[in-house]
Design an enzyme around this catalytic site. Structure first.
Site, short mmCIF file in Angstrom:
data_model
loop_
_atom_site.label_atom_id
_atom_site.label_comp_id
_atom_site.label_asym_id
_atom_site.label_seq_id
_atom_site.Cartn_x
_atom_site.Cartn_y
_atom_site.Cartn_z
N GLU A 44 0.84 -1.21 0.00
CA GLU A 44 0.00 0.00 0.00
C GLU A 44 0.87 1.26 0.00
OE1 GLU A 44 -3.29 -0.22 2.72
OE2 GLU A 44 -3.65 -2.33 2.27
N SER A 47 10.07 -4.33 10.92
CA SER A 47 10.82 -5.48 10.44
C SER A 47 10.45 -5.92 9.03
CB SER A 47 10.62 -6.65 11.39
OG SER A 47 9.24 -6.97 11.41
N HIS A 79 -18.32 -9.54 5.46
CA HIS A 79 -16.99 -8.99 5.73
C HIS A 79 -16.32 -9.78 6.85
CE1 HIS A 79 -14.16 -5.72 7.34
NE2 HIS A 79 -13.68 -6.14 6.18
N GLU A 95 -9.21 4.01 -0.41
CA GLU A 95 -9.34 4.42 0.99
C GLU A 95 -8.35 5.52 1.36
OE1 GLU A 95 -8.67 0.84 3.27
OE2 GLU A 95 -6.55 0.78 2.82
C1 NOJ Z 1 -8.51 -2.18 5.50
C2 NOJ Z 1 -9.29 -2.39 4.24
O1 NOJ Z 1 -8.53 -2.03 3.10
C3 NOJ Z 1 -10.55 -1.58 4.33
O2 NOJ Z 1 -11.25 -1.64 3.11
C4 NOJ Z 1 -11.35 -2.09 5.48
O3 NOJ Z 1 -12.49 -1.29 5.61
C5 NOJ Z 1 -10.57 -2.04 6.78
N1 NOJ Z 1 -9.30 -2.66 6.61
C6 NOJ Z 1 -11.30 -2.74 7.91
O4 NOJ Z 1 -11.37 -4.10 7.65
CA CA Z 2 -6.06 -1.87 2.98
#
Ligand code: NOJ
Ligand code: CA
Length: 688
Positions: free
Chosen positions: A158, A181, A398, A493
């Site tokens: 990321e 690490s 989820h 995000e």
């Molecule tokens: C990171 C994920 O990329 C995101 O989409 C998700 O909402 C959060 N983790 C919580 O699981």
């Molecule tokens: Ca993520």
């Protein structure tokens, strides 16, 4: 076939004769290869080899050609950018033997769009297993190549890309440690990476295909020698892989083109994966979805039901705990999303924060665990499933594991049974944090096997998987078409954590997307997060029209409309495009592209005769020139064009857009002004 043997080694050629893969040994008995394209070097002389505690295939080896083969077939993916994929290559299998007669084979395939090779260690006397310490695979660069890379990290992909000549990478590549690490020491990059030749037209993507039973590969970069060297993710004992003969490694892939669009169009990585192991794929149904999700990113809202938690998993009496009042995964709010989805023909609704365990999820280690069959008290799961069914909408499950993969495996049967019992057929999984309790990295051999175990078990339950924070994809979606999407890169995000610069989404299709589709989560209509008054001051670095274009440039069979229903209601005419755009394609044509600058693609809907065109630029304004000669001759289309307003700018005026219609046919050439950080999306419907 178009291959020729020579005393010094063997030359394998692509079916069109443009690519040559030469393999042999040098004086030390070290196996080496090189690659040329139209007579010019792509990869200079580079070593091959495997090093384990039990064997060392690096030098003192003698090569024999075992056999050759040629394949030209066409296969039909369950979903994707085209309904047919041609798999056309020449192959050679060579064997390298040491003085004791121990052997390692290398199988290489030359396609018109690149090469792939892998190591194969046969079952043999004296070699039962290998405790692998490393791979000696090099990629010697033909020049001071411009690199499009993210830093090498065992745990995460990321990151933002650095674009720089390899000679300047050390100075230019930031060093964002994901965790203390997990950062690969020295100068290193993740694959898939892209390179461009500084003088001649040459684009090269390096990655791997069919990563199974083996750790992921990154590359160490020797900027002075201009050589990349494979670097495999170790476990915490420094072992890269525990292997039992016979075994094969993933394919090392080198995608080659003289135009940037060649890289975008290449299907090399899927072609190097095995065909689907799932026979009946009728239950794999690509779809768009909205979600109880962005609310948690705009600020103030939580996945957790309560601000308090008790220590014992599964026995916490949530009904005795007060809700924190900031928990969007509640029955009433989820109904609102279901209504919105139903009204707009969006078939899916993802709900995050529906299950027990989020109270201390980011820091959770000893105290709590997620339970995948325990809804929070304010989430009426059965009632909501029924409500969704009555409206023709499907809830998407989820499973955030907080990187406790071992615990997830323990709960998996129950979790998938629970999904089956309640009619869920898709789950977004997540692995935020350090892998516990095994102390593995996200891209280690054990974790690579874990993700595949989950996908296989999901297939047994007829469940589709969208994994976040998993290892980067390597085309395994061909073998497991229920693995419909992954994140494994810096996704949408991040628009809520400082933003993704526009060039980011003009690079991902050349790199990350070559391994498989990304759940990028496009569709952001409100870029100013401070407008929510929740303390988040981030801005999405994009125009609204660009967000529409991303549905074409970032295709995925599971595709989100990420923003809040109320934001879509403010722009219903623009939202119409998200309602219309399909997620499966019969054909795709990359019309123009330059990495980090622009991409224009045309795609034909799999289930109708409608074409769609998407174009994006980076932070610079641009005139996209769209040549509609890809359209069938003699058919007129009504084009609905969604583009940036003339005053649009991703930094201070992102919501300016205009929508117009035009008659177009295969003779039309259109110039479209794209704003800085902008884009355009077009729907073309044949005139009856
Ligand atoms: C990171 C994920 O990329 C995101 O989409 C998700 O909402 C959060 N983790 C919580 O699981
Ligand atoms: Ca993520």
């Amino acid at each position: 076939m178009a291959v020729s043997a020579s005393a010094a080694g063997y030359t394998l050629q692509s079916p069109d004769g443009n690519i040559s893969f030469n393999i042999g040994t040098i004086a030390t008995g070290t196996p080496v290869y090189d690659v040329t394209f139209k007579g010019e070097p792509v990869v200079g002389e580079s070593t091959l080899g495997l090093v384990a505690d039990e064997f060392k295939f690096t030098d003192g080896l003698a090569m024999t050609v075992v056999g050759t083969d040629s394949v030209d077939e066409t296969w039909q993916p369950v979903w994707g950018e085209t309904s047919d994929i041609r798999n056309n290559y020449n192959e050679v299998l060579v064997s390298f033997a040491d003085a004791k007669g121990l052997t390692v084979n290398v199988r290489a395939r030359a396609f018109n769009d690149g090469v792939g090779f892998r190591y194969e260690v046969p079952e043999q006397r004296g070699l039962n297993y290998g405790t692998l310490r490393g791979e000696n695979t090099q990629f010697a660069l033909p020049a001071d190549m411009t690199m499009y890379v993210i830093p090498g990290d065992y745990d995460s992909d990321e990151f933002l890309y650095t674009v720089a000549p390899v000679s300047q990478l050390k100075e230019k590549m930031p060093n964002p440690r994901h965790t203390e690490s997990s950062r690969i020491p020295g100068l290193a990059a993740q694959t898939p990476l892209l390179m461009k030749h500084p003088e001649r037209p040459l684009y090269v993507n390096i990655h791997e295909a069919a990563l199974v039973g083996y750790p992921a590969m990154a590359v160490e970069i020797d900027a002075d020698a201009k050589v990349l060297k494979s670097h495999l993710t170790p476990d915490k004992n420094g072992v890269r892989a525990y292997l039992q003969a016979p075994f094969v490694t993933p394919w090392r892939t080198i995608m080659i083109g003289d135009e940037a669009t060649d890289i975008l169009a290449s299907q090399l990585i899927y072609n190097l994966n095995d065909p689907s192991v799932i026979e009946d794929t009728s239950w794999i149904v690509p779809r768009k979805f909205v979600g109880v999700w962005w609310e948690m990113f705009t600020g103030g809202k939580t996945w957790a039901y309560s601000d308090k938690y008790n220590a014992k998993p599964g026995v916490t009496d949530y009904s005795a705990l007060p809700s924190n009042g900031r928990h969007p995964a509640n029955t009433e709010n989820v109904k609102r999303y279901i209504d919105f989805a139903a009204e707009n023909g969006i078939p899916g609704v993802l709900v995050e924060g529906w299950n027990e365990g989020w109270e201390d999820w980011a820091g959770y280690r000893k105290n709590r665990q997620f339970l995948f069959d325990k809804p929070y008290p304010d989430f009426d799961l059965e009632g909501l499933v029924e409500y969704a069914n009555s409206k023709g909408v499907k809830l998407i499950m989820h499973h955030e594991t907080a990187a406790n993969a071992a615990d997830y495996e323990r709960q998996l049967d129950r979790a998938f049974d629970f999904m089956n019992e309640h009619g869920y057929d898709a789950v977004k999984t997540g692995y935020v944090g350090h892998i516990i309790p095994r102390s593995e990295y996200h891209s280690s051999q054990w974790m690579v096997d874990h993700y595949i175990n989950v996908v296989q078990k999901a297939a047994d339950h007829k469940i589709m998987i969208d994994s976040h924070e998993a290892v980067r994809p390597t085309g395994l979606m061909r073998t497991y078409p229920n693995w419909v999407a992954q994140e494994s890169a810096r996704g949408g995000e991040f628009e809520s954590f400082g933003g993704n610069p526009p060039s980011h989404t003009a690079i991902l299709p050349f790199t990350r997307l070559k391994g498989g589709p990304m759940d990028y989560t496009p569709g952001l209509f409100e870029m100013d997060l401070s407008s929510y008054g929740q303390g988040n001051t981030s801005r999405g670095l994009t125009t609204l029209a660009r967000q529409l274009a991303l549905y074409l440039t970032m295709p995925s069979p599971l595709q989100m409309a990420c923003d809040l229903p109320e934001n879509y209601r403010r722009f219903p005419d623009a939202f119409q495009f998200i309602k219309d755009v399909p997620v499966e394609w019969r054909d795709s044509r990359y019309l123009e592209a330059e990495p980090a600058e622009y991409i224009t693609v045309a795609r034909l809907d799999k289930n109708s005769d409608d074409w769609y065109v998407g174009t994006i630029t980076n932070e610079n304004a641009r005139k996209a020139e769209i040549d509609f000669s890809f359209l069938p001759k003699g058919v007129n289309y009504t084009a609905t064009i969604y583009q940036d307003g003339s005053d649009a700018h991703y930094l201070d005026n992102p919501q300016s857009y205009k929508i117009s219609t035009k008659k177009v046919n295969s003779k039309t050439r259109l110039k479209i002004d794209v704003a800085p950080g902008g884009g355009a999306a077009i729907r073309l419907v044949p005139v009856k």
